[in-house]
Scaffold this motif. Structure first.
Motif, PDB file in Angstrom:
ATOM      1  N   TYR A  67       0.785  -1.405  -0.100  1.00 46.61           N
ATOM      2  CA  TYR A  67      -0.156  -0.018  -0.043  1.00 46.61           C
ATOM      3  C   TYR A  67       0.877   0.990  -0.045  1.00 46.61           C
ATOM      4  N   SER A  68       1.779   1.138   0.856  1.00 45.24           N
ATOM      5  CA  SER A  68       2.994   2.434   0.578  1.00 45.24           C
ATOM      6  C   SER A  68       3.319   2.807  -0.553  1.00 45.24           C
ATOM      7  N   THR A  69       3.857   1.787  -1.218  1.00 46.37           N
ATOM      8  CA  THR A  69       4.395   1.979  -2.626  1.00 46.37           C
ATOM      9  C   THR A  69       3.366   2.568  -3.422  1.00 46.37           C
ATOM     10  N   THR A  70       2.106   2.045  -3.556  1.00 49.69           N
ATOM     11  CA  THR A  70       1.201   2.837  -4.475  1.00 49.69           C
ATOM     12  C   THR A  70       0.993   4.166  -3.916  1.00 49.69           C
ATOM     13  N   PHE A  71       0.762   4.374  -2.518  1.00 50.89           N
ATOM     14  CA  PHE A  71       0.293   5.463  -1.879  1.00 50.89           C
ATOM     15  C   PHE A  71       1.286   6.516  -2.344  1.00 50.89           C
ATOM     16  N   SER A  72       2.435   6.284  -2.410  1.00 51.29           N
ATOM     17  CA  SER A  72       3.443   7.233  -2.695  1.00 51.29           C
ATOM     18  C   SER A  72       3.971   7.534  -4.097  1.00 51.29           C
ATOM     19  N   SER A  73       3.264   6.930  -4.884  1.00 51.82           N
ATOM     20  CA  SER A  73       3.593   6.993  -6.422  1.00 51.82           C
ATOM     21  C   SER A  73       3.441   8.637  -6.791  1.00 51.82           C
ATOM     22  N   ARG A  74       2.823   9.283  -6.176  1.00 53.40           N
ATOM     23  CA  ARG A  74       2.758  10.824  -6.652  1.00 53.40           C
ATOM     24  C   ARG A  74       4.205  11.567  -6.663  1.00 53.40           C
ATOM     25  N   SER A 106      -0.435  31.197  -9.123  1.00 49.58           N
ATOM     26  CA  SER A 106       1.077  30.646  -8.822  1.00 49.58           C
ATOM     27  C   SER A 106       1.937  30.810  -9.955  1.00 49.58           C
ATOM     28  N   LYS A 107       1.283  30.566 -11.307  1.00 50.43           N
ATOM     29  CA  LYS A 107       2.199  30.685 -12.391  1.00 50.43           C
ATOM     30  C   LYS A 107       2.658  32.245 -12.662  1.00 50.43           C
ATOM     31  N   SER A 108       1.907  33.309 -12.186  1.00 50.58           N
ATOM     32  CA  SER A 108       2.233  34.509 -12.299  1.00 50.58           C
ATOM     33  C   SER A 108       3.566  34.799 -11.184  1.00 50.58           C
ATOM     34  N   GLY A 109       3.690  34.084 -10.454  1.00 49.98           N
ATOM     35  CA  GLY A 109       4.555  34.414  -9.396  1.00 49.98           C
ATOM     36  C   GLY A 109       3.994  35.124  -8.036  1.00 49.98           C
ATOM     37  N   SER A 110       2.912  35.599  -8.202  1.00 54.85           N
ATOM     38  CA  SER A 110       2.162  36.263  -7.038  1.00 54.85           C
ATOM     39  C   SER A 110       1.882  35.911  -5.867  1.00 54.85           C
ATOM     40  N   THR A 111       1.701  34.561  -5.889  1.00 60.08           N
ATOM     41  CA  THR A 111       1.273  33.800  -4.547  1.00 60.08           C
ATOM     42  C   THR A 111       2.344  32.873  -4.368  1.00 60.08           C
ATOM     43  N   LYS A 112       2.715  32.522  -2.938  1.00 58.86           N
ATOM     44  CA  LYS A 112       3.715  31.882  -2.275  1.00 58.86           C
ATOM     45  C   LYS A 112       2.954  30.439  -2.180  1.00 58.86           C
ATOM     46  N   LEU A 113       3.116  29.405  -2.698  1.00 60.34           N
ATOM     47  CA  LEU A 113       2.622  28.006  -2.420  1.00 60.34           C
ATOM     48  C   LEU A 113       3.143  27.471  -1.216  1.00 60.34           C
ATOM     49  N   PRO A 114       2.413  26.789  -0.369  1.00 57.96           N
ATOM     50  CA  PRO A 114       2.716  25.760   0.842  1.00 57.96           C
ATOM     51  C   PRO A 114       3.626  24.898   0.380  1.00 57.96           C
ATOM     52  N   ARG A 115       4.398  24.475   1.138  1.00 60.22           N
ATOM     53  CA  ARG A 115       5.261  23.438   1.054  1.00 60.22           C
ATOM     54  C   ARG A 115       4.653  22.042   1.673  1.00 60.22           C
ATOM     55  N   VAL A 116       3.794  22.186   2.246  1.00 56.74           N
ATOM     56  CA  VAL A 116       3.061  21.005   2.694  1.00 56.74           C
ATOM     57  C   VAL A 116       1.619  21.134   2.889  1.00 56.74           C
ATOM     58  N   LEU A 138      -4.248  18.777  -7.395  1.00 56.43           N
ATOM     59  CA  LEU A 138      -2.657  18.775  -6.685  1.00 56.43           C
ATOM     60  C   LEU A 138      -2.026  17.488  -7.503  1.00 56.43           C
ATOM     61  N   TYR A 139      -2.783  16.397  -7.928  1.00 51.39           N
ATOM     62  CA  TYR A 139      -1.965  15.251  -8.513  1.00 51.39           C
ATOM     63  C   TYR A 139      -1.517  15.618 -10.022  1.00 51.39           C
ATOM     64  N   PRO A 158       6.378  20.026  -6.020  1.00 51.37           N
ATOM     65  CA  PRO A 158       7.228  20.231  -4.681  1.00 51.37           C
ATOM     66  C   PRO A 158       6.331  20.332  -3.513  1.00 51.37           C
ATOM     67  N   THR A 159       5.130  20.282  -3.483  1.00 50.99           N
ATOM     68  CA  THR A 159       4.258  20.316  -2.462  1.00 50.99           C
ATOM     69  C   THR A 159       3.954  18.689  -1.805  1.00 50.99           C
ATOM     70  N   ARG A 160       4.060  18.637  -0.595  1.00 52.42           N
ATOM     71  CA  ARG A 160       3.830  17.542  -0.054  1.00 52.42           C
ATOM     72  C   ARG A 160       2.309  17.501   0.577  1.00 52.42           C
ATOM     73  N   ILE A 161       1.602  16.292   0.215  1.00 55.77           N
ATOM     74  CA  ILE A 161       0.386  16.270   0.632  1.00 55.77           C
ATOM     75  C   ILE A 161       0.131  15.163   1.778  1.00 55.77           C
ATOM     76  N   GLY A 162      -0.420  15.473   2.714  1.00 53.21           N
ATOM     77  CA  GLY A 162      -0.760  14.526   3.779  1.00 53.21           C
ATOM     78  C   GLY A 162      -1.947  14.526   4.484  1.00 53.21           C
ATOM     79  N   ILE A 163      -2.314  13.544   5.595  1.00 57.77           N
ATOM     80  CA  ILE A 163      -3.437  13.549   6.429  1.00 57.77           C
ATOM     81  C   ILE A 163      -3.150  13.677   7.750  1.00 57.77           C
ATOM     82  N   SER A 164      -3.981  14.402   8.549  1.00 57.31           N
ATOM     83  CA  SER A 164      -3.822  14.168  10.156  1.00 57.31           C
ATOM     84  C   SER A 164      -5.195  14.156  10.499  1.00 57.31           C
ATOM     85  N   SER A 165      -5.547  12.886  11.148  1.00 60.75           N
ATOM     86  CA  SER A 165      -6.906  12.360  11.344  1.00 60.75           C
ATOM     87  C   SER A 165      -6.998  11.758  12.504  1.00 60.75           C
TER      88      SER A 165
END
Length: 296
Positions: free
Chosen positions: A30-37, A64-74, A139-140, A147-154
């Motif tokens: 599951y981990s291998t598939t889950f991290s394919s992104r 984001s493409k215009s560079g006027s917004t800083k995107l979160p890293r996570v 996101l996908y 470069p942004t990491r996507i996660g879950i806190s539940s």
């Protein structure tokens, strides 16, 4: 004797490491598939797919493409009441649960693929909230988010049910309807079934997924930051800080708790709507909880 001791030590360490991973993903496959992104191959496939399909235009994409917004890293999401409904404890309370199945009404439809909504064993409809499907598709597939990491806190319970649902929910491109809403498919008799891009689980990084009912959200975020930095350091990336993170949750108490750490939190009592998503990206980083007025 030395060989026996060495073998015992290896077995102990392997077992201990596996136990520590249980709150993140149920098994190695599951981990291998889950991290394919995160893989280069997945990135190339998404890029090719994105070019060949008519991707939806979003304000977050333009900015984001215009560079006027800083995107979160996570970016971290809660699950119950935030990405889907009902909450899993409601199924437990009603002695309901798996096996989960694809909704046959959706599967026979001419406009949506299997995995659009699911059913519990007693026929309870389980669906993604707000614009969850469209946001996860962005996101996908969109290169700016690589470069942004996507996660879950539940704190969902039981977590194995949540993993099962994430394996079954389909992520695909969502079109605007006539009212400009971002969270529904345009339903016409001649509509073409959209191609499934991935399953929900594929969007998330397993290192940044904690499903633990016994751990409060602030503690989960401390662990998430530590785990993210362990991986970032090994990849020679700049160390992450709480201010680099965005968190979506439908519970006001969780938002207040995590915001004290310096995380940009978004209160989502109606789930992750496109309005909440835009609010987060346009105002990141923020030193307050974003969204509607909280009840307490």
């Amino acid at each position: 004797m030395q060989l026996v001791i060495a073998a015992w030590c290896f077995t102990f360490l392997s077992t201990n490491a596996s136990t520590q991973r249980l709150n993140q993903f149920p098994n190695e496959a599951y981990s291998t598939t889950f991290s394919s992104r995160l893989s280069a191959k997945a990135k190339r496939n998404r890029k090719a797919s994105n070019k060949s399909s008519s991707s939806s235009s979003s304000s977050s994409n333009k900015k984001s493409k215009s560079g006027s917004t800083k995107l979160p890293r996570v970016i971290i999401f809660d699950l119950d009441g935030c990405l889907w409904r009902p909450e899993l404890f409601e199924l437990v309370t009603n002695a309901d649960g798996p096996p989960f199945t694809h909704n046959p009404q959706d599967s026979s439809s001419t406009v949506v693929p299997a995995g659009t909504t699911l059913l519990s064993k007693q026929g309870q409809r389980i669906e993604l909230l707000g614009s969850t499907r469209q946001i996860l598709h962005e996101l996908y597939t969109q290169e700016e988010w690589y470069p942004t990491r996507i996660g879950i806190s539940s704190r969902t319970d039981p977590p194995e049910w949540a993993y099962n649902l994430m394996e079954m929910f389909a992520i695909y491109e969502v079109n605007d309807d006539d009212d400009g809403n971002k969270n529904r498919m345009t339903k016409t008799p001649t509509a073409t079934i959209p191609a499934v891009t991935c399953q929900m689980k594929d969007v998330f990084d397993p290192i940044l997924c904690i499903l633990d009912k016994n751990t409060d959200k602030a503690t989960q975020f401390e662990r998430l930051l530590e785990q993210a930095n362990d991986q970032s350091t090994s990849n020679n990336h700049k160390r992450l800080q709480f201010k680099d993170m965005v968190f979506f949750d439908n519970e006001a108490g969780n938002c207040k708790q995590v915001a004290k750490l310096g995380v940009t939190c978004v209160y989502t009592p109606k789930g992750v709507t496109y309005e909440a998503w835009q609010n987060a990206i346009q105002n990141f980083p923020a030193n307050r909880v974003l969204g509607p007025k909280m009840p307490y």
